[in-house]
Design an enzyme around this catalytic site. Sequence first.
Site, PDB file in Angstrom:
ATOM      1  N   SER A  83       0.836  -1.197   0.000  1.00 40.22           N
ATOM      2  CA  SER A  83       0.000   0.000   0.000  1.00 40.22           C
ATOM      3  C   SER A  83       0.874   1.252   0.000  1.00 40.22           C
ATOM      4  CB  SER A  83      -0.948  -0.031   1.203  1.00 40.22           C
ATOM      5  OG  SER A  83      -1.879   1.030   1.149  1.00 40.22           O
ATOM      6  N   ASP A 105      -8.943  -3.436  -5.961  1.00 41.05           N
ATOM      7  CA  ASP A 105      -8.778  -4.411  -4.873  1.00 41.05           C
ATOM      8  C   ASP A 105      -9.621  -4.061  -3.644  1.00 41.05           C
ATOM      9  OD1 ASP A 105      -7.483  -2.285  -3.660  1.00 41.05           O
ATOM     10  OD2 ASP A 105      -5.527  -3.237  -3.533  1.00 41.05           O
ATOM     11  N   HIS A 154      -7.403  -5.620  -0.443  1.00 38.01           N
ATOM     12  CA  HIS A 154      -6.241  -4.745  -0.280  1.00 38.01           C
ATOM     13  C   HIS A 154      -5.345  -5.132   0.903  1.00 38.01           C
ATOM     14  CE1 HIS A 154      -3.893  -1.121  -0.793  1.00 38.01           C
ATOM     15  NE2 HIS A 154      -4.051  -0.821   0.478  1.00 38.01           N
TER      16      HIS A 154
END
Length: 656
Positions: A315, A562, A613
């Site tokens: 991320s 995602d 995610h």
Amino acid sequence: MGLTNRRGRSSSLRRGSIEEFQNEEKARSEDRSRSLERLGVVRRVSHHDNRMNEDLILIQAAKKRWRDSRRLVFTLGTLLGILIAFYFGSDHVNNTDLFDKMVNFDALKDYIDDWKDVVPQGFSSFIYELQENYIPSTSPSNNLSENFAVGKQLKAELNITAKHPVIMVPGVISTGIESWGVSGDGECDSTPHFRKRLWGSFYMLRTMVLDKLCWLKHLKLDPLTGLDPENFRMRASQGFESSDFFVAGYWIWNKIIQNLGAIGYDSDKMTTVAYDWRLAYLDLERRDRYFTKVKHHIEMVHDLSGEKVCLVGHSMGAQIVFYFLKWVEAEGPLYGNGGKGWVDKHISSFISIAGTLLGAPKAMPALISGEMKDTIQLNALAMYGLEKFFSRRERLDMLQTWGGIPSMLPKGGNLIWGNKTFSSEDSLKYEESSPKDTYGNFIRFAKLNAEHYRDNMTMEESIGMLLDLSPSWLQSRIEDQYSFGYAKTEAELQRNEVHHSHWTNPLEVPLPNAPNMNIYCIYGINNPTERAYVYKEEKANSSLKVSIDYESDTSVFLTEGDGTVPLISQSMCHKWAEGVSPYNPGGTNVTIVEIKHQPERFDIRGGAKSAEHVDILGSAELNEYLLKIASGFGDTIEPKIFSDIENWVKNIDFPL
């Protein structure tokens, strides 16, 4: 005389009653004796024994009868169980159909899904065990979500072992932050919170509820400096414990750490470089010397092992890694001063997992109106606490002091995200969740006759609105630390390398000239993701000027991604993968792998095939790739692209 007769009659009645009572007792005694004889109990008491002895014997005999009965039932039950097992095991019986009729798991799943991130991991494991034990899995990676499973399997099949040192960089929000202050102020004493996690623990939730004001004072940064407020001191937790779990039972990096351990990694060859994600990137260096520590650690493990390092960012962690690659070779105060060639010498691979290299639209509502529901990837318990006990005004005031959040604002403007008539993503349709015109209208207003905002806004215009609504100190911090456009010439691209404000934007600076480094972009797809919003102006007396219009028919438009990062944000990886270019001067090899989001029906975290995610960190496929790259088998990984993003990238008019 009458009285005497009555007394006589009464005496006669009493004598008759006594005689009847004695006769009844004698009969009952004989009945008990016969019962004892039938039961095989030998009487060894004299006629002087009282009834208590006989009653005790009868009770013992009754107990014996009950035990005999239980043995009989147990025996019959065992025989019946064996017969049922043989019957269910026969070929002509569909066990799944039979079990589905007995237990309706679909109904159970409907309740669990709403609380997938809240219920304890033990309960999740229980449901998963039910699925695994009773319902045959159609997945080829059966049981690979179990602890150490991927590592053990790869070690058995390929005999892989630890090779490249691994450095893991967590994403935004996922690192625990703890208090190190002992003073506080008149309204909040820091002493009771010393070394307690005020972010990333159940202690956080407790403090939110019982002492909201004090919690806010600890978590907010100084608006003007972007650093610690006076009398309060918060620091990122360190070591693997900083981000292996967010709260007890909610894993983040734990699966990856376990699987690396299964092939021989230990604390000498892998580490987590946690950071205070609230701070702007250069402020991490200014306050904590964060990037200097990362540089020194890489140099140390490189010298000790003789191997180049594998950098893994998840991320926002992928942005941190990209920033570091530019910082470490740059010259100047607070910069790395490593010189050209440092990256190629020390870094074997850069792995971007669900990276936000071109930003995430969810960051925009967070900074415009404090909208945190499904905006920043959080454990549901933390999300509940922030929304239940804090107003949007309080959340906005806190978020605007966090200089790290603007780093996730979308980059590339209308080039990447589209204009008012066209977006590359317009070919996608998520039924009612798609705009009828174009995704390029990033923010639209339900009431176009509003006082201040009378037209829809593109991504560029939306960032302009955010800056207009932001306090002056936030505007200055964003201008100094970040940029969101794109370079139009190669000369501009090279000029941008000398200043840190461009190092979070791969459209404004090139990759390091590192022909021997490998880049792996691994991300999830097939999970509807926030992409555009419908806003409304608030009333004049409101503490906020605008907010998402949840009364609109569709307040949030969804696209492919995602669940947090839209697919279009990964387009930079595909541009790099085209080979030598101004964006990739060294021709660094780029491998792209898309993982389809195929969560297990009964696993609360999605199971071995989740590509959500955060949950992708537990994906068996992702873990397999990481272990192969770290052990020196990265060249065996084949690109996998299922989406239409390659065509999107071809249609984007990149200037370089």
